[in-house]
Design an enzyme around this catalytic site. Structure first.
Site, PDB file in Angstrom:
ATOM      1  N   VAL A 191       0.543   4.531   5.335  1.00  0.00           N
ATOM      2  CA  VAL A 191       0.078   3.767   6.207  1.00  0.00           C
ATOM      3  C   VAL A 191       1.002   2.758   6.460  1.00  0.00           C
ATOM      4  CG1 VAL A 191      -1.717   1.897   6.199  1.00  0.00           C
ATOM      5  CG2 VAL A 191      -2.277   3.940   4.950  1.00  0.00           C
ATOM      6  N   GLY A 192       1.965   2.583   5.647  1.00  0.00           N
ATOM      7  CA  GLY A 192       3.208   1.607   5.680  1.00  0.00           C
ATOM      8  C   GLY A 192       3.774   2.175   7.241  1.00  0.00           C
ATOM      9  N   GLY A 246       0.857  -1.338   0.202  1.00  0.00           N
ATOM     10  CA  GLY A 246      -0.144   0.037   0.136  1.00  0.00           C
ATOM     11  C   GLY A 246       0.773   1.334   0.037  1.00  0.00           C
ATOM     12  N   GLU A 270       5.652  -3.328   1.080  1.00  0.00           N
ATOM     13  CA  GLU A 270       5.749  -2.998  -0.484  1.00  0.00           C
ATOM     14  C   GLU A 270       4.847  -1.711  -0.775  1.00  0.00           C
ATOM     15  OE1 GLU A 270       7.510  -4.858  -2.589  1.00  0.00           O
ATOM     16  OE2 GLU A 270       7.639  -6.867  -1.539  1.00  0.00           O
ATOM     17  N   CYS A 296       2.074  -0.098  -8.804  1.00  0.00           N
ATOM     18  CA  CYS A 296       3.135   0.556  -8.224  1.00  0.00           C
ATOM     19  C   CYS A 296       4.499   0.801  -8.945  1.00  0.00           C
ATOM     20  CB  CYS A 296       3.440  -0.555  -6.884  1.00  0.00           C
ATOM     21  SG  CYS A 296       4.009  -2.090  -7.602  1.00  0.00           S
TER      22      CYS A 296
HETATM   23  P1  NAD Z   1      -3.445   2.353   1.225  1.00  0.00           P
HETATM   24  O1  NAD Z   1      -2.279   2.534   1.823  1.00  0.00           O
HETATM   25  O2  NAD Z   1      -4.622   3.247   1.217  1.00  0.00           O
HETATM   26  O3  NAD Z   1      -4.331   0.763   1.496  1.00  0.00           O
HETATM   27  C1  NAD Z   1      -3.437  -0.571   1.784  1.00  0.00           C
HETATM   28  C2  NAD Z   1      -3.993  -1.375   2.943  1.00  0.00           C
HETATM   29  O4  NAD Z   1      -3.702  -0.493   4.314  1.00  0.00           O
HETATM   30  C3  NAD Z   1      -5.614  -1.533   2.867  1.00  0.00           C
HETATM   31  O5  NAD Z   1      -5.838  -2.908   3.167  1.00  0.00           O
HETATM   32  C4  NAD Z   1      -6.245  -0.566   3.878  1.00  0.00           C
HETATM   33  O6  NAD Z   1      -7.398  -1.294   4.312  1.00  0.00           O
HETATM   34  C5  NAD Z   1      -5.171  -0.426   4.924  1.00  0.00           C
HETATM   35  N1  NAD Z   1      -5.420   1.069   5.616  1.00  0.00           N
HETATM   36  C6  NAD Z   1      -5.557   2.118   4.786  1.00  0.00           C
HETATM   37  N2  NAD Z   1      -5.571   3.128   5.714  1.00  0.00           N
HETATM   38  C7  NAD Z   1      -5.159   2.577   7.105  1.00  0.00           C
HETATM   39  C8  NAD Z   1      -4.843   2.910   8.584  1.00  0.00           C
HETATM   40  N3  NAD Z   1      -5.202   4.331   8.621  1.00  0.00           N
HETATM   41  N4  NAD Z   1      -4.620   2.234   9.330  1.00  0.00           N
HETATM   42  C9  NAD Z   1      -4.419   0.972   9.099  1.00  0.00           C
HETATM   43  N5  NAD Z   1      -4.628   0.380   8.017  1.00  0.00           N
HETATM   44  C10 NAD Z   1      -5.200   1.212   6.714  1.00  0.00           C
HETATM   45  O7  NAD Z   1      -3.061   1.724  -0.391  1.00  0.00           O
HETATM   46  P2  NAD Z   1      -3.930   1.692  -1.666  1.00  0.00           P
HETATM   47  O8  NAD Z   1      -4.499   3.019  -1.975  1.00  0.00           O
HETATM   48  O9  NAD Z   1      -5.037   0.632  -1.592  1.00  0.00           O
HETATM   49  O10 NAD Z   1      -2.947   1.272  -2.604  1.00  0.00           O
HETATM   50  C11 NAD Z   1      -2.126   2.033  -3.522  1.00  0.00           C
HETATM   51  C12 NAD Z   1      -0.600   2.210  -2.911  1.00  0.00           C
HETATM   52  O11 NAD Z   1      -0.082   0.977  -2.882  1.00  0.00           O
HETATM   53  C13 NAD Z   1       0.404   2.878  -3.892  1.00  0.00           C
HETATM   54  O12 NAD Z   1       1.205   3.751  -3.258  1.00  0.00           O
HETATM   55  C14 NAD Z   1       0.865   1.839  -4.694  1.00  0.00           C
HETATM   56  O13 NAD Z   1       2.126   2.210  -5.113  1.00  0.00           O
HETATM   57  C15 NAD Z   1       1.089   0.897  -3.529  1.00  0.00           C
HETATM   58  N6  NAD Z   1       1.400  -0.703  -3.931  1.00  0.00           N
HETATM   59  C16 NAD Z   1       2.826  -1.050  -3.865  1.00  0.00           C
HETATM   60  C17 NAD Z   1       2.941  -2.393  -4.193  1.00  0.00           C
HETATM   61  C18 NAD Z   1       4.392  -3.054  -4.232  1.00  0.00           C
HETATM   62  O14 NAD Z   1       4.355  -4.238  -4.581  1.00  0.00           O
HETATM   63  N7  NAD Z   1       5.203  -2.246  -3.750  1.00  0.00           N
HETATM   64  C19 NAD Z   1       2.157  -2.962  -5.035  1.00  0.00           C
HETATM   65  C20 NAD Z   1       0.644  -2.498  -5.434  1.00  0.00           C
HETATM   66  C21 NAD Z   1       0.527  -1.148  -4.847  1.00  0.00           C
END
Ligand code: NAD
Length: 472
Positions: A195-196, A191, A213, A247
């Site tokens: 959030v990471g 993600g 990731e 990503c």
């Molecule tokens: P996101 O960070 O919004 O969500 C990812 C996960 O985190 C979801 O399951 C969500 O429910 C959870 N989440 C959201 N807010 C949270 C909080 N406050 N506390 C705890 N958990 C929470 O990401 P997204 O919008 O779904 O995805 C897009 C991002 O993911 C982009 O930055 C993209 O580059 C990245 N991504 C990375 C890879 C990789 O392999 N490196 C692959 C795909 C996507």
């Protein structure tokens, strides 16, 4: 259907209880589970196509390519797993002379996999395969932004696994936050970076290891020797695929001043040729999907609006229909550091272009966004290619292509560095990520090898050995 947060702890405890049993499973048992997961995923292929189409307007073949990543991981892991699970004998050192030293890769216990929305099935199942291969139990939290896909993922998992081996937890942020309080042994997160950081802080409370990731701004360098038409076609595909919600998508291009105008024209022409070949309009193309929701569509649109308000020019595209979650594939030039588009990952079909004069300047442009997930170099000059590879950092890099480094070759581990993440997935590295690499020393008990020379009071012989060793 979303789970009640009050039900989460008991379900995670059931996974914890099953973990010791799974640790002792054989490679054949683990492979049988991986294959069963694939068979059931394949059986639900049409439903997954429909779900992705309804959520993002995705073309069936693009979802099939996502499923191919799962299939190739199953095939590769099942071919090698028995060998990976064998204890690995390692050489002795002077200090372990006479002993038998080995590494055993054992399960960590229970792994939480939190996935993003842009490739929901692969992001749920590729880490899951690595987790099964290593003998763990797994909790999956699919993204709430792709709820139809999440429902099918849950149904697949429920069909293949008993609920104490694998459990899917549907729901939004509150479910994610409750999961993050549980005592997982490893957290695998895909993600955004914001959030990471929340995930890593939560993992610290239980001292769970983490794989992050994440995304970021992936630069493309196009030098004066690049095969421009070839680069333009590949970058048009890399930027528009999945409406830019990838990503590793090329995010912004740093182009040598001598070829910038030509490149801008060429990539605009290629977008039209690839995605509007029948002339019906890019918005009608079955190859141009939609952004996941209105909020993200407005976010991408505002990046274009902010840039043009601050002096950038649109080379092609620039239109949006927020109600339809549509962003027209857009090339935008003359962007500067003060624009939001240079600060934020675009995650949409918009490419910003910056011009450079000498190669040192390229490094300056990348420096504020260092440690991207990917970096792409288009050049036919080996010296320039080496210069850019040696003076930048990213999780992966590709020369004269893009988006071909993830899920394509199980011998190439995938992951980020710094801002874009940590840890690796894919093939053997995925298995290692989900394993505890346990160093084991076996001491033979015969008098020739079981000498207790290190016990006090220290002998002169012991002192000589140690002092000689540090003097060398
Ligand atoms: P996101 O960070 O919004 O969500 C990812 C996960 O985190 C979801 O399951 C969500 O429910 C959870 N989440 C959201 N807010 C949270 C909080 N406050 N506390 C705890 N958990 C929470 O990401 P997204 O919008 O779904 O995805 C897009 C991002 O993911 C982009 O930055 C993209 O580059 C990245 N991504 C990375 C890879 C990789 O392999 N490196 C692959 C795909 C996507």
């Amino acid at each position: 259907m979303a789970i009640k947060t009050t039900d989460i702890a008991a379900k995670v405890q059931a996974l914890k209880d099953a973990a010791p049993r799974l640790r002792n499973s054989t490679s054949s048992e683990r492979c049988a589970k991986m294959k069963a997961l694939w068979v059931e995923t394949r059986a639900r292929q049409e439903d997954l196509f429909k779900a992705a189409h309804s959520e993002r307007g995705t073309h069936d073949l693009d979802v099939a390519a996502e499923l191919m990543m799962i299939k190739s991981e199953v095939d590769y892991m099942c071919k090698h797993l028995a060998k990976w699970m064998k204890p690995e004998k390692v050489k002795n050192s002077m200090a372990t002379m006479g002993k038998r030293c080995e590494i055993r890769r054992q399960s960590k216990g229970v792994v939480l996999n939190m996935a993003a929305y842009n490739a929901p099935t692969a992001e749920s199942f590729v880490p899951m395969l690595a987790s099964i291969a290593a003998g763990n139990a797994m909790a999956i939290k699919p993204s709430e932004l792709a709820p139809q896909s999440a429902q099918i993922i849950q149904e697949i998992v429920n069909k293949v696994f008993p609920s104490d081996e694998a459990e899917v937890f549907q729901g939004g942020v509150e479910v994610a936050q409750e999961l993050l309080k549980q005592p997982f042994d490893h957290i695998y997160y895909t993600g955004g970076t914001a959030v990471g950081k929340i995930v890593m802080k939560a993992a610290a409370d239980n001292l769970a290891s983490v794989t992050l990731e994440m995304g970021g701004k992936n630069p493309v360098i196009i030098d004066e020797t690049a095969k421009l038409e070839n680069a333009a076609a590949k970058l048009a595909w890399g930027r528009v695929m999945n409406a830019g919600q990838v990503c590793i998508a090329p995010d912004y291009a740093i182009v040598h001043e001598s070829v910038k105008d030509e490149f801008q024209t060429l990539i605009s022409e290629k977008i039209n040729a690839l995605y509007n070949s029948d002339g019906a309009g890019l918005d009608k193309s079955s190859y141009v999907p939609r952004i996941i929701n209105e909020r993200h569509t407005s976010r991408v649109k505002s990046l274009i609006d902010d840039a043009t308000a601050k002096g950038a020019s649109i080379v092609s595209g620039g239109n949006a229909d927020v109600k339809d979650n549509y962003i027209e594939p857009t090339i935008i030039t003359d962007v500067t550091e003060d624009m939001d588009i240079m600060q934020e990952e675009v995650f949409g079909p918009v490419m910003a272009i910056i011009e450079y004069k000498n190669r040192e300047e390229v490094l300056q442009h990348i420096a504020p966004r260092t440690n991207s997930l990917a970096l792409y170099i288009y050049s036919t000059n080996d010296d320039n290619i080496e210069y850019f590879l040696n003076n930048t950092s990213s999780g992966s890099a590709v020369v004269n292509n893009n988006c071909v480094q993830s899920g394509t070759n199980p011998n190439l581990p995938f992951g980020g560095v710094g801002n874009s993440g940590m840890g690796r997935i894919g093939g053997y590295e995925g298995f290692r990520t989900m394993s505890n690499e346990r160093s084991i020393v076996h001491q033979p008990l015969d008098k020739f090898r079981d000498f207790l020379i290190q016990l006090p009071p220290y002998s002169e012989r012991y002192s000589n050995i140690i002092m000689k060793a540090i003097k060398k």
